[in-house]
Scaffold this motif. Structure first.
Motif, PDB file in Angstrom:
ATOM      1  N   ASP A 415      80.803  41.319  42.243  1.00  0.00           N
ATOM      2  CA  ASP A 415      82.151  41.858  42.046  1.00  0.00           C
ATOM      3  C   ASP A 415      82.383  42.294  40.611  1.00  0.00           C
ATOM      4  OD1 ASP A 415      82.745  41.291  44.687  1.00  0.00           O
ATOM      5  OD2 ASP A 415      83.357  39.240  44.211  1.00  0.00           O
ATOM      6  N   GLU A 416      81.402  41.995  39.714  1.00  0.00           N
ATOM      7  CA  GLU A 416      81.600  42.341  38.319  1.00  0.00           C
ATOM      8  C   GLU A 416      81.295  43.814  38.087  1.00  0.00           C
ATOM      9  OE1 GLU A 416      79.630  39.938  39.340  1.00  0.00           O
ATOM     10  OE2 GLU A 416      80.133  38.026  38.419  1.00  0.00           O
ATOM     11  N   LYS A 417      81.748  44.292  36.962  1.00  0.00           N
ATOM     12  CA  LYS A 417      81.431  45.650  36.573  1.00  0.00           C
ATOM     13  C   LYS A 417      80.041  45.662  35.956  1.00  0.00           C
ATOM     14  CE  LYS A 417      86.248  46.932  35.644  1.00  0.00           C
ATOM     15  NZ  LYS A 417      87.220  47.388  34.619  1.00  0.00           N
ATOM     16  N   GLY A 418      79.184  46.546  36.459  1.00  0.00           N
ATOM     17  CA  GLY A 418      77.842  46.629  35.921  1.00  0.00           C
ATOM     18  C   GLY A 418      76.891  45.674  36.613  1.00  0.00           C
ATOM     19  N   VAL A 419      75.664  45.658  36.100  1.00  0.00           N
ATOM     20  CA  VAL A 419      74.592  44.879  36.702  1.00  0.00           C
ATOM     21  C   VAL A 419      74.648  43.444  36.189  1.00  0.00           C
ATOM     22  CG1 VAL A 419      72.084  44.680  36.928  1.00  0.00           C
ATOM     23  CG2 VAL A 419      73.161  46.933  36.923  1.00  0.00           C
ATOM     24  N   VAL A 420      74.359  42.510  37.079  1.00  0.00           N
ATOM     25  CA  VAL A 420      74.342  41.092  36.737  1.00  0.00           C
ATOM     26  C   VAL A 420      72.955  40.541  37.046  1.00  0.00           C
ATOM     27  CG1 VAL A 420      75.287  38.822  37.272  1.00  0.00           C
ATOM     28  CG2 VAL A 420      76.798  40.803  37.157  1.00  0.00           C
ATOM     29  N   ALA A 421      72.374  39.814  36.088  1.00  0.00           N
ATOM     30  CA  ALA A 421      71.115  39.104  36.323  1.00  0.00           C
ATOM     31  C   ALA A 421      71.442  37.689  36.766  1.00  0.00           C
ATOM     32  CB  ALA A 421      70.264  39.088  35.059  1.00  0.00           C
ATOM     33  N   VAL A 422      70.840  37.261  37.856  1.00  0.00           N
ATOM     34  CA  VAL A 422      71.114  35.943  38.423  1.00  0.00           C
ATOM     35  C   VAL A 422      69.837  35.119  38.379  1.00  0.00           C
ATOM     36  CG1 VAL A 422      71.946  34.676  40.437  1.00  0.00           C
ATOM     37  CG2 VAL A 422      72.830  36.963  39.961  1.00  0.00           C
ATOM     38  N   VAL A 432      74.330  42.148  32.273  1.00  0.00           N
ATOM     39  CA  VAL A 432      73.226  42.812  31.589  1.00  0.00           C
ATOM     40  C   VAL A 432      73.697  44.156  31.046  1.00  0.00           C
ATOM     41  CG1 VAL A 432      70.872  43.695  31.806  1.00  0.00           C
ATOM     42  CG2 VAL A 432      71.576  41.701  33.129  1.00  0.00           C
ATOM     43  N   ARG A 433      73.581  44.310  29.728  1.00  0.00           N
ATOM     44  CA  ARG A 433      73.887  45.604  29.127  1.00  0.00           C
ATOM     45  C   ARG A 433      72.810  46.605  29.541  1.00  0.00           C
ATOM     46  NH1 ARG A 433      74.018  42.989  24.036  1.00  0.00           N
ATOM     47  NH2 ARG A 433      72.401  44.472  23.410  1.00  0.00           N
ATOM     48  N   PRO A 434      73.167  47.874  29.683  1.00  0.00           N
ATOM     49  CA  PRO A 434      72.161  48.871  30.104  1.00  0.00           C
ATOM     50  C   PRO A 434      70.939  48.911  29.199  1.00  0.00           C
ATOM     51  CG  PRO A 434      74.371  49.791  30.286  1.00  0.00           C
ATOM     52  CD  PRO A 434      74.520  48.456  29.611  1.00  0.00           C
ATOM     53  N   ASP A 435      71.110  48.674  27.885  1.00  0.00           N
ATOM     54  CA  ASP A 435      69.956  48.756  26.985  1.00  0.00           C
ATOM     55  C   ASP A 435      69.007  47.574  27.147  1.00  0.00           C
ATOM     56  OD1 ASP A 435      72.025  47.148  25.898  1.00  0.00           O
ATOM     57  OD2 ASP A 435      71.085  47.228  23.931  1.00  0.00           O
ATOM     58  N   MET A 436      69.424  46.523  27.871  1.00  0.00           N
ATOM     59  CA  MET A 436      68.558  45.369  28.100  1.00  0.00           C
ATOM     60  C   MET A 436      67.651  45.560  29.318  1.00  0.00           C
ATOM     61  SD  MET A 436      68.967  42.939  25.808  1.00  0.00           S
ATOM     62  CE  MET A 436      69.030  44.286  24.610  1.00  0.00           C
ATOM     63  N   LEU A 437      68.000  46.482  30.208  1.00  0.00           N
ATOM     64  CA  LEU A 437      67.199  46.664  31.419  1.00  0.00           C
ATOM     65  C   LEU A 437      65.762  47.102  31.109  1.00  0.00           C
ATOM     66  CD1 LEU A 437      69.812  48.288  33.818  1.00  0.00           C
ATOM     67  CD2 LEU A 437      68.824  46.002  33.972  1.00  0.00           C
ATOM     68  N   PRO A 438      65.535  48.031  30.150  1.00  0.00           N
ATOM     69  CA  PRO A 438      64.133  48.364  29.832  1.00  0.00           C
ATOM     70  C   PRO A 438      63.342  47.167  29.316  1.00  0.00           C
ATOM     71  CG  PRO A 438      65.621  50.050  28.980  1.00  0.00           C
ATOM     72  CD  PRO A 438      66.478  48.919  29.441  1.00  0.00           C
ATOM     73  N   LEU A 439      64.006  46.267  28.556  1.00  0.00           N
ATOM     74  CA  LEU A 439      63.311  45.079  28.060  1.00  0.00           C
ATOM     75  C   LEU A 439      62.894  44.184  29.218  1.00  0.00           C
ATOM     76  CD1 LEU A 439      62.375  43.170  25.802  1.00  0.00           C
ATOM     77  CD2 LEU A 439      64.697  42.230  25.763  1.00  0.00           C
ATOM     78  N   LEU A 440      63.814  43.915  30.143  1.00  0.00           N
ATOM     79  CA  LEU A 440      63.485  43.057  31.279  1.00  0.00           C
ATOM     80  C   LEU A 440      62.401  43.696  32.144  1.00  0.00           C
ATOM     81  CD1 LEU A 440      67.051  41.827  32.312  1.00  0.00           C
ATOM     82  CD2 LEU A 440      65.301  40.577  31.032  1.00  0.00           C
ATOM     83  N   THR A 441      62.425  45.019  32.238  1.00  0.00           N
ATOM     84  CA  THR A 441      61.388  45.721  32.997  1.00  0.00           C
ATOM     85  C   THR A 441      60.032  45.570  32.318  1.00  0.00           C
ATOM     86  OG1 THR A 441      63.010  47.336  33.784  1.00  0.00           O
ATOM     87  CG2 THR A 441      60.693  47.947  33.937  1.00  0.00           C
ATOM     88  N   ALA A 442      60.015  45.697  30.986  1.00  0.00           N
ATOM     89  CA  ALA A 442      58.756  45.600  30.247  1.00  0.00           C
ATOM     90  C   ALA A 442      58.147  44.213  30.332  1.00  0.00           C
ATOM     91  CB  ALA A 442      58.982  45.979  28.784  1.00  0.00           C
ATOM     92  N   LEU A 443      58.973  43.184  30.577  1.00  0.00           N
ATOM     93  CA  LEU A 443      58.490  41.807  30.606  1.00  0.00           C
ATOM     94  C   LEU A 443      58.104  41.357  32.009  1.00  0.00           C
ATOM     95  CD1 LEU A 443      60.995  40.138  28.104  1.00  0.00           C
ATOM     96  CD2 LEU A 443      58.721  41.056  27.656  1.00  0.00           C
ATOM     97  N   ALA A 444      57.773  42.301  32.877  1.00  0.00           N
ATOM     98  CA  ALA A 444      57.324  41.939  34.227  1.00  0.00           C
ATOM     99  C   ALA A 444      56.020  41.159  34.172  1.00  0.00           C
ATOM    100  CB  ALA A 444      57.155  43.197  35.073  1.00  0.00           C
ATOM    101  N   THR A 445      55.197  41.398  33.152  1.00  0.00           N
ATOM    102  CA  THR A 445      53.954  40.658  32.926  1.00  0.00           C
ATOM    103  C   THR A 445      53.990  40.083  31.509  1.00  0.00           C
ATOM    104  OG1 THR A 445      52.852  42.669  32.162  1.00  0.00           O
ATOM    105  CG2 THR A 445      52.633  42.113  34.507  1.00  0.00           C
ATOM    106  N   PRO A 446      53.179  39.070  31.203  1.00  0.00           N
ATOM    107  CA  PRO A 446      53.199  38.495  29.850  1.00  0.00           C
ATOM    108  C   PRO A 446      52.956  39.558  28.785  1.00  0.00           C
ATOM    109  CG  PRO A 446      51.977  37.083  31.344  1.00  0.00           C
ATOM    110  CD  PRO A 446      52.282  38.337  32.107  1.00  0.00           C
ATOM    111  N   THR A 447      53.857  39.632  27.821  1.00  0.00           N
ATOM    112  CA  THR A 447      53.852  40.717  26.846  1.00  0.00           C
ATOM    113  C   THR A 447      54.091  40.164  25.447  1.00  0.00           C
ATOM    114  OG1 THR A 447      54.778  42.196  28.536  1.00  0.00           O
ATOM    115  CG2 THR A 447      54.923  42.928  26.244  1.00  0.00           C
ATOM    116  N   LEU A 448      53.358  40.663  24.467  1.00  0.00           N
ATOM    117  CA  LEU A 448      53.567  40.288  23.081  1.00  0.00           C
ATOM    118  C   LEU A 448      54.795  41.010  22.532  1.00  0.00           C
ATOM    119  CD1 LEU A 448      49.891  40.498  21.818  1.00  0.00           C
ATOM    120  CD2 LEU A 448      51.234  38.414  22.071  1.00  0.00           C
ATOM    121  N   LEU A 454      62.461  48.168  21.457  1.00  0.00           N
ATOM    122  CA  LEU A 454      63.854  48.136  21.884  1.00  0.00           C
ATOM    123  C   LEU A 454      64.683  48.825  20.808  1.00  0.00           C
ATOM    124  CD1 LEU A 454      65.552  47.056  24.230  1.00  0.00           C
ATOM    125  CD2 LEU A 454      66.007  45.008  22.889  1.00  0.00           C
ATOM    126  N   PRO A 455      65.261  49.969  21.123  1.00  0.00           N
ATOM    127  CA  PRO A 455      66.007  50.727  20.112  1.00  0.00           C
ATOM    128  C   PRO A 455      67.069  49.867  19.430  1.00  0.00           C
ATOM    129  CG  PRO A 455      65.738  52.036  22.100  1.00  0.00           C
ATOM    130  CD  PRO A 455      65.247  50.657  22.429  1.00  0.00           C
TER     131      PRO A 455
END
Length: 744
Positions: A415-422, A432-448, A454-455
């Motif tokens: 019911d919230e505005k925007g995307v929610v990570a649960v 989740v702010r829109p600029d955080m979605l690429p970060l969460l996507t990049a961390l699908a596998t272990p990453t240094l 992240l801009p």
């Protein structure tokens, strides 16, 4: 790493700043350490130097004012995080165990302030086995005297200590040079203050009410309003709040009591605690979250009232780690409204550095006293007893730690505005702010960290963000030298599994309870089934012969056998409790006696029974005809049974199992789906056993419809969910699909 030893001193160390009594002084300084362990600090750099820390400052080391020592605590962890002194407030150290001492200069052992015995109730009223034994007031003076003789500097009074004896024991302890701290029982802290105790432990216990147990205290704090005037303590009272205990306790509860990183002996002790022994309810989770917020709100009020803060972690409580949790406690006090330098001064062995001294010191990044929280990680270096120890993390941790998105995390719109990570494990929700979605996507596998862009984030800021995400459970830290662990489950599957153990309603409302007897209005005919009268075999024989048989004889099933099958497997045996509860007793097990599963029969070939769709009435042991045979029923059998069984011949009878889910939902709430699945398994096993008893062929399939489609469900279609299918008939003379399996 033991970088500089006092035996080779004196040593000069170049540093980039000092935390003095007047605050942080940035700029080059020289720290000179003598073989005795004493030191001096002055501006400028006197060459030559033995070590350089140009981007770090030197400050007093920390003093953890509330710990419990024992075999499950690694003392070197305290030193690694800059804690050079700990105050033991209840353990067998000093009695059954020797006080740990640094016997060599390389031993990473903090100074131990012995807290003496923990004094709880008399006799069997002791909560912990390491509490001292005493039987009456006459025992207390000798108890205090023996503590003083052992070198104790504090005495701790626990929750069951009688408030009427506070005054005498405090007076005697003070006369022997001991200070007294109290972990007050329900409503007892005013009596402790009046008696002159030197310090109060645990902000959560400072309520004027008779609240016993963690959940009761959480409920009390959760209902605290801004206008409430408790807790009230006189100005100058020392309080050790231990906020981190409740944050970590909540975290561990939300993680299902995994206790990662703790000694197994301690884990065994914790699992016996009432607050840990069983999963928390939704109400208990809500109370804990609200209580933590309310305690944070109370900190500024107490500060303005003149409370003197001491800082302790209460290690090792569930989730509370030596050294690390000291910094977490300091950050929580800052988040509650206290100033950074003020918190550090309350937590350190000294309020700041003068020109000389002999206290233990820590070397911290200059940024540690900048904006934001303290970094929760091992310190850059520690000066202890004249030796300088350097944390290896300073050069290795950043390159050795990779980060991976939590497999328990899924995205929701809600019911919230925007995307929610649960986080399905903890049920915490994060916008989740829109600029955080690429970060969460990049961390699908272990990453240094250096592999992530992240801009707007510098490397240091990105590292801080990743650590914050780890603390929140959104991201997991993965060691580069360890195995890469990919979850075998999707976030959706893990969410369903996490929900399986949660839920339940403390009280059912009568208006929410649906009837246990489902009635269809459009019944074209009712067939009263004959009473079962066929012989039955022994349970051992039935269990031996139970199996799935997918090949059916073309001969029809007799109505007598079908009646016996239904009567033994699904007929209601009676009601459980008042009729208002709508609970029944049936042959198969079901959560809470709710029995939500309805049996719909697609009859192809049964003697004396027209082909078509029927609903079994387990109360009247009758079949209600809902629909004649149609191509729809043929297609339903082929889709849900023949295709999954990989056979061409449809069974004489097939069962369409559907749950009238609101029967379960009214009691189990969020656990409804998992309870229905478990009930389905119980019913299928019962159907199998009865089929084996009657020498019938039977086979269950799990091909289910996301939304029920059969026309015969009519007005109840929206009230049902499809859970399983079951084929029934006479076994074929030969079984071409039988599996030839011979266990060794």
């Amino acid at each position: 790493m033991h970088l500089l030893c006092r035996t080779g001193g004196p040593h000069r160390v170049a540093i980039g700043g000092v935390l003095g009594l007047d605050g942080v002084r940035e700029g080059p300084h020289t720290l000179t350490v003598q073989p005795s362990g004493s030191w001096t600090v002055r501006p400028g750099v006197d060459e030559p130097v033995a070590a350089r820390f140009p981007r770090a400052l030197v400050a007093p080391a920390l003093h953890d004012a509330h710990v419990h020592l024992g075999t499950g605590v690694d003392l070197s962890d305290y030193v690694a995080y800059g804690v050079s002194r700990v105050r033991d407030l209840g353990s067998v150290v000093g009695t059954e165990l020797e006080v740990p001492l640094a016997r060599r200069c390389t031993d990473l052992v903090p100074e131990i302030v012995l807290g003496g015995p923990l004094v709880d109730g008399t006799g069997r009223r002791r909560r912990f086995p390491f509490a001292v034994e005493w039987d009456g007031p006459d025992d207390l003076p000798s108890l205090v005297d023996s503590a003083a003789a052992r070198g104790a500097r504090w005495l701790k009074l626990y929750t069951r200590f009688p408030t009427a004896l506070y005054g005498p024991v405090v007076a005697h302890a003070h006369a022997r040079g001991l200070k007294v701290t109290a972990h007050p029982g329900p409503g007892a802290f005013p009596a402790a203050v009046r008696a002159g105790v030197d310090e109060l432990q645990h902000l959560v216990c400072l309520t004027p009410f008779d609240d016993r147990g963690t959940h009761a205290l959480h409920r009390r704090w959760a209902t605290r309003r801004p206008e409430d005037r408790w807790p009230r303590v006189p100005a100058g009272t020392a309080v050790c709040p231990t906020l981190v205990v409740h944050h970590r306790l909540l975290d561990e509860a939300e993680r299902g009591w995994a206790f990662t990183g703790h000694d197994p002996a301690l884990v065994g002790l914790w699992r016996a605690m009432p607050v840990v022994a069983k999963p928390w309810t939704d109400a208990e989770f809500a109370d804990a979250h609200a209580a933590i917020a309310a305690m944070a709100d109370a900190v500024p009020d107490l500060h303005r009232a003149g409370v003197r803060w001491t800082v302790g972690s209460d290690t090792p409580n569930p989730g509370v780690l030596p050294g690390r949790s000291m910094w977490e406690e300091m950050n929580l006090l800052m988040a509650a409204g206290l100033g950074k330098t003020e918190v550090f001064a309350s937590a350190a062995v000294a309020k700041g550095l003068g020109d000389s001294g002999d206290d233990a010191l820590v070397v911290l990044p200059l940024s540690a006293f900048g904006p934001g929280p303290f970094p929760v990680e091992p310190v850059t270096a520690v000066l202890q007893r004249g030796c300088l120890f350097v944390a290896e993390h300073a050069t290795r941790v950043v390159t050795r730690t990779r980060y991976q998105r939590s497999p328990w995390l899924y995205l929701d719109w809600g019911d919230e505005k925007g995307v929610v990570a649960v986080d399905s494990r903890s049920q915490r929700r994060f916008r989740v702010r829109p600029d955080m979605l690429p970060l969460l996507t990049a961390l699908a596998t272990p990453t240094l960290p250096e592999e992530v862009t992240l801009p707007g984030y510098s490397p240091d800021r990105l590292a801080d963000l990743l650590r914050t995400l780890v603390d929140l459970g959104i991201v997991h830290a993965v060691g580069a030298d360890g195995p890469v662990r990919h979850s075998e489950w999707t976030p959706g599957e893990l969410a369903v599994h996490a929900q399986a153990g949660r839920g339940g309603k403390p009280r059912m409302r009568a208006r929410d309870i649906p009837p246990a007897h489902l009635v269809h209005r459009d019944v074209t005919r009712t067939i009263r089934l004959p009473e079962p009268d066929l012989p039955s075999r022994s349970l051992a024989d039935v269990l031996l012969t139970r199996r799935s048989i997918r090949d059916f004889d073309t001969a029809p099933l007799s109505l007598t056998k079908l009646s016996t099958f239904l009567g033994r497997a699904a007929r209601v045996r009676g009601r459980l409790g008042p009729e208002l509860w709508q609970t029944t007793r049936r042959p198969s097990a079901a959560g809470g006696g709710r029995h939500s599963l309805e049996l719909y029969l697609v009859v192809r070939a049964v003697d004396d029974l027209e082909a078509g769709a029927y609903h079994y009435d387990p109360f009247d042991h009758a079949l209600h005809r809902l629909q004649p045979w149609t191509p729809e029923l043929h297609q339903l059998q082929h889709q849900l049974l023949c295709r999954p069984m990989v056979v061409d011949t449809a069974p004489p009878v097939s069962f369409y199992l559907a749950s009238y889910f609101r029967r379960v939902q009214c009691k189990y709430g969020a656990m409804t789906l998992s309870v229905i699945y478990r009930d389905t398994g119980c019913l299928l096993q019962t159907l199998y056993l009865v089929a084996a008893d009657l020498d019938l062929a039977a086979c269950a399939t799990a091909a289910t419809e996301t939304e029920p489609t059969p026309t015969f469900l009519r007005e109840h279609r929206e009230d049902l969910i499809h859970t399983a299918n079951f084929a029934l008939g006479l076994p074929a003379p030969n079984e071409p699909n039988a599996v030839d399996f011979h266990p060794r």
